[in-house]
Write a protein that holds these residues in place. Structure first.
Motif, PDB file in Angstrom:
ATOM      1  N   LYS A 113       0.844  -1.188   0.000  1.00 45.23           N
ATOM      2  CA  LYS A 113       0.000   0.000   0.000  1.00 45.23           C
ATOM      3  C   LYS A 113       0.879   1.236   0.000  1.00 45.23           C
ATOM      4  O   LYS A 113       1.964   1.242   0.596  1.00 45.23           O
ATOM      5  CB  LYS A 113      -0.895  -0.004   1.239  1.00 45.23           C
ATOM      6  CG  LYS A 113      -2.200   0.712   1.034  1.00 45.23           C
ATOM      7  CD  LYS A 113      -3.221   0.233   2.029  1.00 45.23           C
ATOM      8  CE  LYS A 113      -4.555   0.915   1.768  1.00 45.23           C
ATOM      9  NZ  LYS A 113      -5.543   0.583   2.784  1.00 45.23           N
ATOM     10  N   HIS A 114       0.409   2.278  -0.669  1.00 47.47           N
ATOM     11  CA  HIS A 114       1.168   3.519  -0.765  1.00 47.47           C
ATOM     12  C   HIS A 114       0.318   4.663  -0.230  1.00 47.47           C
ATOM     13  O   HIS A 114      -0.908   4.674  -0.401  1.00 47.47           O
ATOM     14  CB  HIS A 114       1.512   3.825  -2.224  1.00 47.47           C
ATOM     15  CG  HIS A 114       2.399   2.812  -2.855  1.00 47.47           C
ATOM     16  ND1 HIS A 114       3.730   3.039  -3.113  1.00 47.47           N
ATOM     17  CD2 HIS A 114       2.150   1.556  -3.279  1.00 47.47           C
ATOM     18  CE1 HIS A 114       4.264   1.971  -3.678  1.00 47.47           C
ATOM     19  NE2 HIS A 114       3.324   1.054  -3.799  1.00 47.47           N
ATOM     20  N   SER A 115       0.995   5.617   0.389  1.00 49.81           N
ATOM     21  CA  SER A 115       0.330   6.852   0.788  1.00 49.81           C
ATOM     22  C   SER A 115       1.377   7.948   0.783  1.00 49.81           C
ATOM     23  O   SER A 115       2.228   8.006   1.674  1.00 49.81           O
ATOM     24  CB  SER A 115      -0.302   6.713   2.170  1.00 49.81           C
ATOM     25  OG  SER A 115      -0.877   7.938   2.575  1.00 49.81           O
ATOM     26  N   GLY A 116       1.359   8.788  -0.230  1.00 48.71           N
ATOM     27  CA  GLY A 116       2.366   9.851  -0.341  1.00 48.71           C
ATOM     28  C   GLY A 116       3.763   9.270  -0.398  1.00 48.71           C
ATOM     29  O   GLY A 116       4.076   8.443  -1.261  1.00 48.71           O
TER      30      GLY A 116
ATOM     31  N   ARG B 212       5.409   3.763   1.902  1.00 50.86           N
ATOM     32  CA  ARG B 212       5.076   2.503   1.241  1.00 50.86           C
ATOM     33  C   ARG B 212       5.134   1.407   2.293  1.00 50.86           C
ATOM     34  O   ARG B 212       6.136   1.271   2.988  1.00 50.86           O
ATOM     35  CB  ARG B 212       6.065   2.213   0.110  1.00 50.86           C
ATOM     36  CG  ARG B 212       5.872   0.846  -0.532  1.00 50.86           C
ATOM     37  CD  ARG B 212       6.853   0.659  -1.675  1.00 50.86           C
ATOM     38  NE  ARG B 212       6.887  -0.737  -2.109  1.00 50.86           N
ATOM     39  CZ  ARG B 212       7.907  -1.576  -1.890  1.00 50.86           C
ATOM     40  NH1 ARG B 212       8.969  -1.168  -1.243  1.00 50.86           N
ATOM     41  NH2 ARG B 212       7.845  -2.817  -2.315  1.00 50.86           N
ATOM     42  N   VAL B 213       4.058   0.650   2.397  1.00 48.47           N
ATOM     43  CA  VAL B 213       3.991  -0.436   3.361  1.00 48.47           C
ATOM     44  C   VAL B 213       3.822  -1.742   2.609  1.00 48.47           C
ATOM     45  O   VAL B 213       3.049  -1.821   1.657  1.00 48.47           O
ATOM     46  CB  VAL B 213       2.808  -0.232   4.333  1.00 48.47           C
ATOM     47  CG1 VAL B 213       2.549  -1.493   5.138  1.00 48.47           C
ATOM     48  CG2 VAL B 213       3.090   0.913   5.273  1.00 48.47           C
ATOM     49  N   THR B 214       4.553  -2.746   3.044  1.00 53.44           N
ATOM     50  CA  THR B 214       4.361  -4.089   2.509  1.00 53.44           C
ATOM     51  C   THR B 214       3.960  -5.014   3.655  1.00 53.44           C
ATOM     52  O   THR B 214       4.270  -4.760   4.825  1.00 53.44           O
ATOM     53  CB  THR B 214       5.640  -4.617   1.856  1.00 53.44           C
ATOM     54  OG1 THR B 214       6.678  -4.687   2.839  1.00 53.44           O
ATOM     55  CG2 THR B 214       6.086  -3.717   0.707  1.00 53.44           C
ATOM     56  N   LEU B 215       3.278  -6.071   3.293  1.00 52.74           N
ATOM     57  CA  LEU B 215       2.846  -7.067   4.268  1.00 52.74           C
ATOM     58  C   LEU B 215       3.077  -8.453   3.685  1.00 52.74           C
ATOM     59  O   LEU B 215       2.640  -8.732   2.561  1.00 52.74           O
ATOM     60  CB  LEU B 215       1.367  -6.877   4.607  1.00 52.74           C
ATOM     61  CG  LEU B 215       0.764  -7.878   5.609  1.00 52.74           C
ATOM     62  CD1 LEU B 215       1.417  -7.730   6.979  1.00 52.74           C
ATOM     63  CD2 LEU B 215      -0.745  -7.678   5.717  1.00 52.74           C
TER      64      LEU B 215
ATOM     65  N   SER C 268       2.893 -14.688   5.115  1.00 51.52           N
ATOM     66  CA  SER C 268       3.555 -15.991   5.271  1.00 51.52           C
ATOM     67  C   SER C 268       4.754 -15.874   6.216  1.00 51.52           C
ATOM     68  O   SER C 268       5.077 -16.809   6.943  1.00 51.52           O
ATOM     69  CB  SER C 268       4.001 -16.526   3.913  1.00 51.52           C
ATOM     70  OG  SER C 268       5.009 -15.714   3.356  1.00 51.52           O
ATOM     71  N   LYS C 269       5.390 -14.717   6.214  1.00 54.09           N
ATOM     72  CA  LYS C 269       6.530 -14.477   7.105  1.00 54.09           C
ATOM     73  C   LYS C 269       6.116 -13.698   8.347  1.00 54.09           C
ATOM     74  O   LYS C 269       6.953 -13.413   9.216  1.00 54.09           O
ATOM     75  CB  LYS C 269       7.633 -13.703   6.372  1.00 54.09           C
ATOM     76  CG  LYS C 269       8.283 -14.473   5.239  1.00 54.09           C
ATOM     77  CD  LYS C 269       9.371 -13.669   4.563  1.00 54.09           C
ATOM     78  CE  LYS C 269      10.009 -14.469   3.440  1.00 54.09           C
ATOM     79  NZ  LYS C 269      11.006 -13.675   2.686  1.00 54.09           N
ATOM     80  N   LYS C 270       4.841 -13.321   8.413  1.00 49.00           N
ATOM     81  CA  LYS C 270       4.342 -12.516   9.527  1.00 49.00           C
ATOM     82  C   LYS C 270       5.228 -11.275   9.725  1.00 49.00           C
ATOM     83  O   LYS C 270       5.754 -11.029  10.827  1.00 49.00           O
ATOM     84  CB  LYS C 270       4.248 -13.338  10.806  1.00 49.00           C
ATOM     85  CG  LYS C 270       3.190 -14.438  10.752  1.00 49.00           C
ATOM     86  CD  LYS C 270       3.008 -15.106  12.111  1.00 49.00           C
ATOM     87  CE  LYS C 270       1.795 -15.996  12.171  1.00 49.00           C
ATOM     88  NZ  LYS C 270       1.737 -17.033  11.140  1.00 49.00           N
ATOM     89  N   SER C 271       5.376 -10.537   8.644  1.00 46.27           N
ATOM     90  CA  SER C 271       6.212  -9.354   8.732  1.00 46.27           C
ATOM     91  C   SER C 271       5.679  -8.252   7.835  1.00 46.27           C
ATOM     92  O   SER C 271       4.953  -8.507   6.864  1.00 46.27           O
ATOM     93  CB  SER C 271       7.656  -9.682   8.356  1.00 46.27           C
ATOM     94  OG  SER C 271       7.729 -10.034   6.996  1.00 46.27           O
ATOM     95  N   SER C 272       6.077  -7.028   8.169  1.00 45.57           N
ATOM     96  CA  SER C 272       5.686  -5.851   7.406  1.00 45.57           C
ATOM     97  C   SER C 272       6.876  -4.902   7.386  1.00 45.57           C
ATOM     98  O   SER C 272       7.737  -4.941   8.269  1.00 45.57           O
ATOM     99  CB  SER C 272       4.487  -5.174   8.070  1.00 45.57           C
ATOM    100  OG  SER C 272       4.191  -3.928   7.461  1.00 45.57           O
ATOM    101  N   SER C 273       6.910  -4.055   6.367  1.00 49.78           N
ATOM    102  CA  SER C 273       7.925  -3.012   6.348  1.00 49.78           C
ATOM    103  C   SER C 273       7.286  -1.688   5.994  1.00 49.78           C
ATOM    104  O   SER C 273       6.292  -1.631   5.260  1.00 49.78           O
ATOM    105  CB  SER C 273       9.029  -3.341   5.348  1.00 49.78           C
ATOM    106  OG  SER C 273       8.518  -3.283   4.028  1.00 49.78           O
ATOM    107  N   LEU C 274       7.860  -0.634   6.549  1.00 55.04           N
ATOM    108  CA  LEU C 274       7.446   0.733   6.253  1.00 55.04           C
ATOM    109  C   LEU C 274       8.633   1.438   5.626  1.00 55.04           C
ATOM    110  O   LEU C 274       9.714   1.487   6.229  1.00 55.04           O
ATOM    111  CB  LEU C 274       7.020   1.465   7.527  1.00 55.04           C
ATOM    112  CG  LEU C 274       6.771   2.971   7.385  1.00 55.04           C
ATOM    113  CD1 LEU C 274       5.540   3.247   6.537  1.00 55.04           C
ATOM    114  CD2 LEU C 274       6.606   3.643   8.761  1.00 55.04           C
TER     115      LEU C 274
END
Lengths: 113, 112
Positions: free
Chosen positions: B56-59, B62-65, B68-74
Motif C-alpha cells: 500500500k502507498h500513501s504519499g 510505502r507499506v508491505t505485508l 507468510s513471514k508474519k512481517s511488514s515493512s514501512l
C-alpha cells in the motif's frame, strides 16, 4: 480536522487516591479505547468500549479500573486506588468503525507519588 | 498473544535518504497499522494494510505485508527532518478483537 482531546495533560496524585482521566472523542465515532505507555515501554491496550459497554479488556484492566461515558461527549477512565506502578502516559483513542484506524489524543501523564 | 516487534530500534539517516523499518508479529491478524509518535505527543495513524493486501502507498510512505513471514515493512522515501519521530506497528487480531497490539517502535532521526 476533528481530534481527540484529553484532560488534564499532567496529573500528579498521591498513592491510594482516586484519579479520573477525561477524554472527548471525535464526535461521530462509536468505538472508544484506553491505552497506557509506561516510560520506555510499549503502548499497552487497557479497554475498549462500544454501545455503552466494555467490549474488550486486558489483564491490566482489573477491578481498580473503570470506564464511563457519562454523557454524549465525554469518555472517562477512573483508577480507584492508585499505585506507584500506575504511573504512565494514558492515551484515549476513538474510531468510527471497529476495524478502522484509531485516532489518539495527546495523552495524560499520570505521576503517582 | 500477538506482538508487533520493530527493527531496528533506532535509525539515523541524512535528509533525503530513504528509511526502512520492519515489523514482525506472531499470530494471525486482521490488519496491520503503522503509527508515528512525536516526542511527548499522541500516536498519529499513518497507514493501514489489511491481511489480504500485499502493498500500500500513501504519499511518501510505502507499506508491505508478508503474511507468510508474519512481517511488514514501512518505507519512507526522501526523508525530511520533520519525519524525526518514533514509528510503531500495531496489529489487530480476528474474532471480533479490535484492540491494537503495539511493538516497541523504531526511533527515527533524520539529520538535516
Amino acid at each position: 480536522e476533528p481530534e481527540v482531546t484529553q484532560t488534564p495533560s499532567h496529573q500528579v496524585t498521591q498513592m491510594g487516591q482516586e484519579v479520573i482521566l477525561r477524554c472527548v472523542p471525535i464526535s461521530n465515532h462509536l468505538y472508544f479505547y484506553w491505552y497506557r505507555q509506561i516510560l520506555g515501554q510499549k503502548v499497552e491496550f487497557l479497554v475498549s468500549f462500544y454501545n455503552n459497554e466494555i467490549s474488550e479488556k486486558s489483564e491490566i484492566f482489573d477491578d481498580q479500573f473503570s470506564v464511563e461515558r457519562p454523557d454524549g461527549s465525554n469518555f472517562t477512565l477512573k483508577i480507584r486506588s492508585t499505585k506507584l506502578e500506575d504511573s504512565a502516559m494514558y492515551f484515549c483513542a476513538s474510531g468510527q468503525e471497529s476495524n478502522q484506524p484509531q485516532h489518539f489524543g495527546d495523552g495524560t501523564r499520570l505521576s503517582i507519588l | 498473544s500477538q506482538q508487533g516487534e520493530e527493527d531496528p530500534q533506532a535509525l539515523s539517516i541524512q535528509e533525503g535518504e530513504n528509511a526502512t523499518m520492519n515489523c514482525s508479529y506472531k499470530t494471525s491478524i486482521n490488519n496491520l497499522q503503522w503509527y508515528r509518535q512525536n516526542s511527548g505527543r499522541g500516536l498519529v495513524h499513518l497507514i493501514l494494510i489489511r491481511s489480504n493486501e500485499r502493498e500500500k502507498h500513501s504519499g511518501r510512505l510505502r507499506v508491505t505485508l508478508d503474511t507468510s513471514k508474519k512481517s511488514s515493512s514501512l518505507l519512507i522515501t526522501a526523508s525530511r527532518a520533520a519525519d524525526t519521530a518514533s514509528y510503531f506497528c500495531a496489529t489487530t487480531g480476528g474474532a471480533g478483537s479490535y484492540q491494537l497490539t503495539f511493538g516497541k517502535g523504531t526511533k527515527l532521526s533524520v539529520i538535516p
